[in-house]
Design an enzyme around this catalytic site. Structure first.
Site, PDB file in Angstrom:
ATOM      1  N   ASP A   1       0.414  -1.088  -0.015  1.00 26.72           N
ATOM      2  CA  ASP A   1       0.068  -0.170   0.249  1.00 26.72           C
ATOM      3  C   ASP A   1       0.950   1.262   0.271  1.00 26.72           C
ATOM      4  O   ASP A   1       1.912   1.452   0.353  1.00 26.72           O
ATOM      5  CB  ASP A   1      -0.991  -0.076   1.022  1.00 26.72           C
ATOM      6  CG  ASP A   1      -1.968   1.535   1.340  1.00 26.72           C
ATOM      7  OD1 ASP A   1      -2.484   1.355   0.134  1.00 26.72           O
ATOM      8  OD2 ASP A   1      -1.937   1.564   2.534  1.00 26.72           O
TER       9      ASP A   1
ATOM     10  N   ASP B   1      -0.032   5.191   1.514  1.00 24.67           N
ATOM     11  CA  ASP B   1      -0.646   5.956   2.052  1.00 24.67           C
ATOM     12  C   ASP B   1      -0.081   5.625   3.385  1.00 24.67           C
ATOM     13  O   ASP B   1      -1.080   4.876   3.550  1.00 24.67           O
ATOM     14  CB  ASP B   1      -1.865   6.572   1.716  1.00 24.67           C
ATOM     15  CG  ASP B   1      -2.075   7.108   0.477  1.00 24.67           C
ATOM     16  OD1 ASP B   1      -1.268   7.921  -0.489  1.00 24.67           O
ATOM     17  OD2 ASP B   1      -3.471   7.045  -0.178  1.00 24.67           O
TER      18      ASP B   1
END
Length: 280
Positions: A33, A35
């Site tokens: 991922d 963020d």
């Protein structure tokens, strides 16, 4: 396949130099991922600031972006928030050229995002590359940003939300679903089938409860800088957790969240008291 060699301070949370390389079968991959896993905060927020500085949208839009960024950092993401951001972003992008947005995104990375990368996650990503693994970024952020970050970090590629464009200009519509939650897991399964990746031997890293679907797809999941819901889930199910935020920053996030909750409660109490007095 042998168990991965643990990195310092986190059992089972990194690749082993003895694992098969990307040229062997089956292939091994690591899915990150973006963020709050690779980059502190929401990368799309910083792109929004860059677009604002180039007169893409109004002052009110940047105020809303600041609000969503603050809420994201304090309490994590949720589907309603992401859907609202998506709708507004698509409206803003309609009619603008892809080339223009990509150029701005490159400037934003070089000016801002590169300074917000967690060194711990960077080392982990580099370890996977050194082990010969494919490394993919999987993010709800527009794929243009994901691909730029992947290129700068030397990753294999990126999967992200795809905004439709025609003749080089954005139409204001999405291609498929926003890459979030279960959609991430579906995209990873499709990629694994296409690339010949063995998911049971692969790795995934995320910070949010919304990353649980993708973390559940692989044999070696790991929570990085997890928000409360993912931290509790990882503890219950036995997933490793890595904390790459400084202790001061992690503590400040908890204090800020508690302070915000207290302020909201106190404000609500004042409003209710005044309302009762007015009715009386």
């Amino acid at each position: 396949m042998p168990e991965p060699t643990p990195t310092a301070g986190a059992p089972g949370a990194g690749p082993s130099a003895q694992e098969p390389t990307a040229g062997d079968k089956p292939r091994v991959a690591a899915f990150f991922d973006v963020d709050n896993t690779i980059i502190r905060g929401a990368s799309a927020f910083h792109l929004a600031v860059g677009l604002y500085r180039r007169d893409f949208f109004r002052n009110l839009d940047i105020v809303r972006a600041f609000y969503h960024q603050a809420r994201y950092v304090l309490v994590g993401e949720n589907k309603e928030q992401i859907d609202e951001i998506r709708t507004r972003a698509l409206e803003i992008m309609r009619g603008h050229s892809v080339a223009e947005v990509v150029a701005i995104a490159e400037d934003v990375y070089d000016e801002v995002l590169c300074l917000r990368i967690y060194p711990g996650t960077q080392r982990l990503l580099d370890d996977h590359l050194a082990a010969g693994h494919q490394v993919w970024l999987v993010t709800a952020t527009p794929v243009e940003i994901g691909e730029i970050i992947a290129q700068r970090l030397g990753a294999t590629g990126a999967l992200g939300t795809v905004a439709e464009h025609k003749d080089g200009f954005y139409t204001g519509r999405l291609v498929g679903d926003m890459l979030h939650g279960k959609a991430k897991a579906s995209a990873v399964r499709a990629l694994a089938e296409r690339e010949g990746i063995d998911l049971s031997a692969s790795y995934a890293y995320g910070d949010s409860a919304n990353d649980i679907p993708i973390l559940s797809e692989v044999g070696h999941p790991c929570a990085i800088n997890p928000e409360g819901r993912l931290r509790r889930y990882a503890s219950d199910i036995g997933w490793p957790v890595r904390e790459f935020r400084s202790k001061r920053r992690a503590a400040r996030r908890s204090v800020n969240a508690a302070s915000l909750a207290g302020a909201v409660w106190a404000g609500g109490l004042v409003v209710r008291t005044l309302a009762r007095r007015i009715r009386s």
